[in-house]
Design a protein around this motif. Structure first.
Motif, mmCIF file in Angstrom:
data_model
loop_
_atom_site.group_PDB
_atom_site.id
_atom_site.type_symbol
_atom_site.label_atom_id
_atom_site.label_comp_id
_atom_site.label_asym_id
_atom_site.label_seq_id
_atom_site.Cartn_x
_atom_site.Cartn_y
_atom_site.Cartn_z
ATOM 1 N N GLY A 1 0.794 -1.219 0.000
ATOM 2 C CA GLY A 1 0.000 0.000 0.000
ATOM 3 C C GLY A 1 0.824 1.266 0.000
ATOM 4 O O GLY A 1 0.275 2.364 -0.141
ATOM 5 N N ASP A 2 2.150 1.146 0.133
ATOM 6 C CA ASP A 2 3.024 2.321 0.035
ATOM 7 C C ASP A 2 3.085 2.810 -1.409
ATOM 8 O O ASP A 2 3.112 2.007 -2.348
ATOM 9 C CB ASP A 2 4.450 1.992 0.477
ATOM 10 C CG ASP A 2 4.607 1.938 1.989
ATOM 11 O OD1 ASP A 2 3.713 2.422 2.696
ATOM 12 O OD2 ASP A 2 5.642 1.416 2.449
ATOM 13 N N THR A 3 3.143 4.123 -1.578
ATOM 14 C CA THR A 3 3.467 4.714 -2.872
ATOM 15 C C THR A 3 4.899 5.224 -2.791
ATOM 16 O O THR A 3 5.210 6.074 -1.952
ATOM 17 C CB THR A 3 2.519 5.872 -3.234
ATOM 18 O OG1 THR A 3 1.191 5.354 -3.416
ATOM 19 C CG2 THR A 3 2.962 6.546 -4.531
ATOM 20 N N LEU A 4 5.763 4.699 -3.644
ATOM 21 C CA LEU A 4 7.158 5.115 -3.671
ATOM 22 C C LEU A 4 7.302 6.320 -4.580
ATOM 23 O O LEU A 4 6.817 6.316 -5.716
ATOM 24 C CB LEU A 4 8.039 3.970 -4.160
ATOM 25 C CG LEU A 4 7.868 2.619 -3.438
ATOM 26 C CD1 LEU A 4 8.854 1.597 -3.997
ATOM 27 C CD2 LEU A 4 8.012 2.780 -1.946
ATOM 28 N N VAL A 5 7.977 7.339 -4.082
ATOM 29 C CA VAL A 5 8.120 8.601 -4.816
ATOM 30 C C VAL A 5 9.578 9.018 -4.793
ATOM 31 O O VAL A 5 10.212 9.011 -3.731
ATOM 32 C CB VAL A 5 7.255 9.715 -4.177
ATOM 33 C CG1 VAL A 5 7.344 11.001 -4.994
ATOM 34 C CG2 VAL A 5 5.811 9.267 -4.040
ATOM 35 N N THR A 6 10.118 9.381 -5.954
ATOM 36 C CA THR A 6 11.491 9.875 -6.026
ATOM 37 C C THR A 6 11.493 11.344 -6.427
ATOM 38 O O THR A 6 10.605 11.817 -7.134
ATOM 39 C CB THR A 6 12.327 9.082 -7.045
ATOM 40 O OG1 THR A 6 11.670 9.135 -8.327
ATOM 41 C CG2 THR A 6 12.479 7.628 -6.626
ATOM 42 N N GLY A 7 12.515 12.071 -5.974
ATOM 43 C CA GLY A 7 12.643 13.476 -6.302
ATOM 44 C C GLY A 7 13.378 13.691 -7.616
ATOM 45 O O GLY A 7 13.759 12.738 -8.315
#
Length: 203
Positions: A57-63
């Motif tokens: 359920g985590d959403t992985l986000v990169t900068g």
């Protein structure tokens, strides 16, 4: 008898615990972070560093100018390029009753790899542009030359969009043009190198 302020404090704490709910099931961990990356859940965001747990359920986000390497249950290696968003929708701990892994890509580029010796549990990567079905594969997917594209380095993947399905064996790729995948075709070495560079790899 509890003081009224203490009673209110305990009640507030109980409400917060109830709202937070049970902790997400751990299904992997971050391995390497270049730049910045975070995991988002409704009402919560946490920065990612090596060894940070990842939950279903985590959403992985990169900068910007960032990359993330993660390992998930099922011997899955996942690499995200800059400005990526990927939801770990369903990641079973082990193949069971036909249950499969479902990842939802919202933006950015990704590299998916699973050993040929890993159990052949179904895997689906859902993207706004296409659905990718994985079969013991290593592949790249993301934006390239103004369109969404998929390239298979090992194994095989099925790409479906706009009512058309194409199967990509190793060494071939497809672009989603006009909402449908083009016929599988080999990519030039320079294009493969550009794709892999997005996720911190080289041919």
């Amino acid at each position: 008898m509890l003081h009224p302020l203490r009673r209110r404090g305990l009640a507030a704490a109980a409400l917060l615990l109830g709202a937070a709910g049970p902790a997400p099931r751990r299904i992997g961990e971050a391995v390497e972070v270049t730049g910045t990356a975070r995991a988002e859940r409704p009402g919560a965001t946490r920065p990612l560093a090596p060894a940070a747990p990842l939950g279903e359920g985590d959403t992985l986000v990169t900068g910007a100018e960032s990359r993330l390497l993660a390992r998930l249950a099922g011997d899955i290696e996942l690499r995200l390029g800059a400005l990526s968003r990927l939801l770990l929708d369903s990641v079973p701990e082990a193949p069971r009753d036909g249950a499969g892994t479902v990842l939802r890509r919202a933006a950015g580029s990704l590299w998916f790899s699973r050993p040929e010796t890993a159990p052949r549990a179904p895997v689906a990567i859902i993207s706004p542009a296409a659905l990718i079905g994985v079969r013991g594969t290593a592949f790249w997917a993301g934006e390239m030359d103004g369109t969404f594209a998929v390239f298979v380095a090992r194994g095989e993947a099925a790409v479906s969009a706009g009512g058309r399905l194409v199967t990509l064996p190793a060494g071939l790729g497809t672009d989603i043009t006009g909402g449908v995948p083009e016929a599988p075709a080999p990519w030039a070495p320079a294009r493969i190198a550009r794709a892999l560079a997005q996720v911190g790899l080289s041919p």
